[in-house]
Motif scaffolding. Sequence first.
Motif, PDB file in Angstrom:
ATOM      1  N   ASN A  16      11.646 -35.017-139.608  1.00 15.37           N
ATOM      2  CA  ASN A  16      10.769 -35.256-138.461  1.00 15.37           C
ATOM      3  C   ASN A  16      10.647 -33.979-137.627  1.00 15.37           C
ATOM      4  O   ASN A  16      11.430 -33.038-137.778  1.00 15.37           O
ATOM      5  CB  ASN A  16      11.268 -36.433-137.631  1.00 15.37           C
ATOM      6  CG  ASN A  16      12.648 -36.185-137.019  1.00 15.37           C
ATOM      7  OD1 ASN A  16      13.266 -35.140-137.239  1.00 15.37           O
ATOM      8  ND2 ASN A  16      13.135 -37.129-136.250  1.00 15.37           N
ATOM      9  N   LYS A  17       9.666 -33.965-136.748  1.00 20.06           N
ATOM     10  CA  LYS A  17       9.380 -32.723-136.006  1.00 20.06           C
ATOM     11  C   LYS A  17      10.511 -32.346-135.058  1.00 20.06           C
ATOM     12  O   LYS A  17      10.674 -31.175-134.709  1.00 20.06           O
ATOM     13  CB  LYS A  17       8.073 -32.874-135.228  1.00 20.06           C
ATOM     14  CG  LYS A  17       8.098 -33.922-134.128  1.00 20.06           C
ATOM     15  CD  LYS A  17       6.784 -33.930-133.356  1.00 20.06           C
ATOM     16  CE  LYS A  17       6.800 -34.941-132.220  1.00 20.06           C
ATOM     17  NZ  LYS A  17       5.530 -34.920-131.443  1.00 20.06           N
ATOM     18  N   GLU A  18      11.315 -33.336-134.638  1.00 18.25           N
ATOM     19  CA  GLU A  18      12.457 -33.037-133.763  1.00 18.25           C
ATOM     20  C   GLU A  18      13.641 -32.488-134.524  1.00 18.25           C
ATOM     21  O   GLU A  18      14.655 -32.102-133.939  1.00 18.25           O
ATOM     22  CB  GLU A  18      12.880 -34.299-132.996  1.00 18.25           C
ATOM     23  CG  GLU A  18      11.854 -34.803-131.998  1.00 18.25           C
ATOM     24  CD  GLU A  18      10.819 -35.700-132.666  1.00 18.25           C
ATOM     25  OE1 GLU A  18      11.022 -36.023-133.866  1.00 18.25           O
ATOM     26  OE2 GLU A  18       9.818 -36.056-132.029  1.00 18.25           O
ATOM     27  N   LYS A  19      13.532 -32.472-135.852  1.00 19.19           N
ATOM     28  CA  LYS A  19      14.607 -31.995-136.728  1.00 19.19           C
ATOM     29  C   LYS A  19      15.897 -32.792-136.527  1.00 19.19           C
ATOM     30  O   LYS A  19      16.999 -32.250-136.554  1.00 19.19           O
ATOM     31  CB  LYS A  19      14.890 -30.494-136.503  1.00 19.19           C
ATOM     32  CG  LYS A  19      13.714 -29.589-136.854  1.00 19.19           C
ATOM     33  CD  LYS A  19      14.071 -28.129-136.641  1.00 19.19           C
ATOM     34  CE  LYS A  19      12.964 -27.206-137.117  1.00 19.19           C
ATOM     35  NZ  LYS A  19      11.692 -27.429-136.421  1.00 19.19           N
ATOM     36  N   THR A 201       8.691 -43.799-141.253  1.00 23.10           N
ATOM     37  CA  THR A 201       7.835 -43.687-140.072  1.00 23.10           C
ATOM     38  C   THR A 201       7.813 -42.231-139.596  1.00 23.10           C
ATOM     39  O   THR A 201       8.764 -41.489-139.809  1.00 23.10           O
ATOM     40  CB  THR A 201       8.345 -44.588-138.933  1.00 23.10           C
ATOM     41  OG1 THR A 201       9.688 -44.206-138.601  1.00 23.10           O
ATOM     42  CG2 THR A 201       8.327 -46.054-139.347  1.00 23.10           C
ATOM     43  N   GLY A 202       6.707 -41.843-138.956  1.00 21.88           N
ATOM     44  CA  GLY A 202       6.602 -40.484-138.422  1.00 21.88           C
ATOM     45  C   GLY A 202       6.238 -39.451-139.455  1.00 21.88           C
ATOM     46  O   GLY A 202       6.382 -38.244-139.210  1.00 21.88           O
ATOM     47  N   ASP A 204       3.374 -38.506-140.404  1.00 25.68           N
ATOM     48  CA  ASP A 204       2.187 -37.729-140.056  1.00 25.68           C
ATOM     49  C   ASP A 204       2.537 -36.457-139.282  1.00 25.68           C
ATOM     50  O   ASP A 204       1.708 -35.550-139.150  1.00 25.68           O
ATOM     51  CB  ASP A 204       1.223 -38.586-139.233  1.00 25.68           C
ATOM     52  CG  ASP A 204       1.872 -39.216-138.021  1.00 25.68           C
ATOM     53  OD1 ASP A 204       3.104 -39.454-138.077  1.00 25.68           O
ATOM     54  OD2 ASP A 204       1.173 -39.479-137.035  1.00 25.68           O
ATOM     55  N   LYS A 205       3.752 -36.371-138.767  1.00 29.37           N
ATOM     56  CA  LYS A 205       4.188 -35.184-138.028  1.00 29.37           C
ATOM     57  C   LYS A 205       5.447 -34.583-138.660  1.00 29.37           C
ATOM     58  O   LYS A 205       6.311 -34.052-137.960  1.00 29.37           O
ATOM     59  CB  LYS A 205       4.440 -35.538-136.571  1.00 29.37           C
ATOM     60  CG  LYS A 205       3.200 -36.045-135.845  1.00 29.37           C
ATOM     61  CD  LYS A 205       3.508 -36.417-134.402  1.00 29.37           C
ATOM     62  CE  LYS A 205       2.251 -36.938-133.698  1.00 29.37           C
ATOM     63  NZ  LYS A 205       2.522 -37.336-132.296  1.00 29.37           N
ATOM     64  N   ALA A 206       5.522 -34.698-139.975  1.00 32.98           N
ATOM     65  CA  ALA A 206       6.726 -34.238-140.672  1.00 32.98           C
ATOM     66  C   ALA A 206       6.655 -32.751-140.981  1.00 32.98           C
ATOM     67  O   ALA A 206       5.577 -32.140-141.008  1.00 32.98           O
ATOM     68  CB  ALA A 206       6.901 -35.032-141.962  1.00 32.98           C
ATOM     69  N   GLU A 207       7.812 -32.189-141.225  1.00 34.99           N
ATOM     70  CA  GLU A 207       7.936 -30.765-141.559  1.00 34.99           C
ATOM     71  C   GLU A 207       8.716 -30.638-142.859  1.00 34.99           C
ATOM     72  O   GLU A 207       9.715 -31.333-143.070  1.00 34.99           O
ATOM     73  CB  GLU A 207       8.656 -30.039-140.427  1.00 34.99           C
ATOM     74  CG  GLU A 207       8.930 -28.580-140.702  1.00 34.99           C
ATOM     75  CD  GLU A 207       9.715 -27.919-139.582  1.00 34.99           C
ATOM     76  OE1 GLU A 207      10.364 -26.880-139.846  1.00 34.99           O
ATOM     77  OE2 GLU A 207       9.685 -28.438-138.447  1.00 34.99           O
TER      78      GLU A 207
END
Length: 472
Positions: A16-19, A201-202, A204-207
């Motif tokens: 996720n984007k928050e790592k 979930t999430g 769409d904003k994955a890294e």
Amino acid sequence: MGDGKEAEFSLKVMINKEKTKVLFAQVDSHFADFLLSFLTLPLGRIIKALNKHYGDDEAPTVGSLSSLYHSLVNLDSSHFWTEGAKQTLLNPRSSIEDEYKRLKLDIADFQPPKTLYCTEHTWLNRIQSVSVYYDSINRFHTCGCGHTRIGKEDKEKTGCKAASGDGVFTINTASFVISDDLHILPVEAGLLGIILNLGITGADKAEAINVTFGFSEIMSLLKASLISQTPLSDLILNKSRHANSVIVGFEPGASINHLEDDQNPDSKKMILKVVIQKSTGTLLYAQANDDFVEFLFSFLNIPLGGVEHLLAGKTCAKAINNLYLSIADLIDDKYFSTPGTKDRLMKPNVAHGCISDNHMLPLAEECLPDTYSGTTWFSAKFPNGKGSYLKGPRTYHVTDDLIVTPLCVVSVLSSLNKQKIAIYDDVKEVELQIGPKEGLSILKASLTSTSALSDALLNNIPIKQPKPELRV
């Protein structure tokens, strides 16, 4: 594949984007095979591998199994019919032993079978063969008849050829996606199918990041899969709680009601005397005969997938549950290397020649052919015609976390006195009958709880209070 400890896996990981969380990882068939191999490892083999890698001081505590294994290590060999009987429990074999060497990494401490001949046997008996027990610490072999093994007249024909294009468990051409909690699904399911089936979930904003797994990371994954619900995040993002163990939580009544042993008069029963502190309801210790202790030690021979099968995929180790259930629900038969592979992973048998007369759970032994890996390999596991590992009759002291020691009344009394427990007024002894259902409950609790006997027995078996004395 060369030196297993030098091999590495490359993973493509989405976070996720928050790592803070791994969403999923894409892996090849070699990594998938390795992950699935966890289910084939006997419980004692897992404890031994973790102890060897981390060292006794740093090794994770896996429920009560760790203390049970250490009890076996410390129990004098005089309690066993032969040294080989003890070594069989300390170094439990897998029913797919010969296939471990085909994995990219070796965490199973693979020991290829060898033709080793005992000086006490004639040439005829050499042909018929006997069990070989290997002590990897002291590096000696013991014959099933109890004699220390002799020289190495080795005929090492241990090759096990895979069919062209096949891996150990999955086909070489397949790729898989693994969720943080170890659900596994073929990439062919497509992006939407993966997101829906794995509950991601999430995305769409994955890294995306690239991760390399070597021997040390695989051992950490094995550890995390047993004690965490998010093993990939724990390992890849260093989200572990720094504790050596995480007790997931015991669910007393779940998944053991399918064993209706109470309705079967022929079901094996054992007597266990449980000593309880009346004022607190705390289990102080259990007094057990050798048959019950041997039953506990036999847990170490059961493959992890065998435990999942016995408990219908509902152990308290959630990540292992997900891995196990993925085989049935998410991976189509066409992705397995052979038609029988799926069944072998979901119902792995105990290695040939390891089930004693004192084992009450519905387990099956692997039936080996007369020649195993080009080597004659018959079982003479229980010497002198005895169908057991432990000599008897003997009485043992068993703690709540399954530490087993010979019963010493002096030590028990001293311990109770140090705890300032009033023996005459605050201690009671309850005699329990242990059948298959109770035995399975203890096995389940042993995976995740350090109070296995209390969780398995006191929460499920009504303890009758003694009748009040009639006063005239």
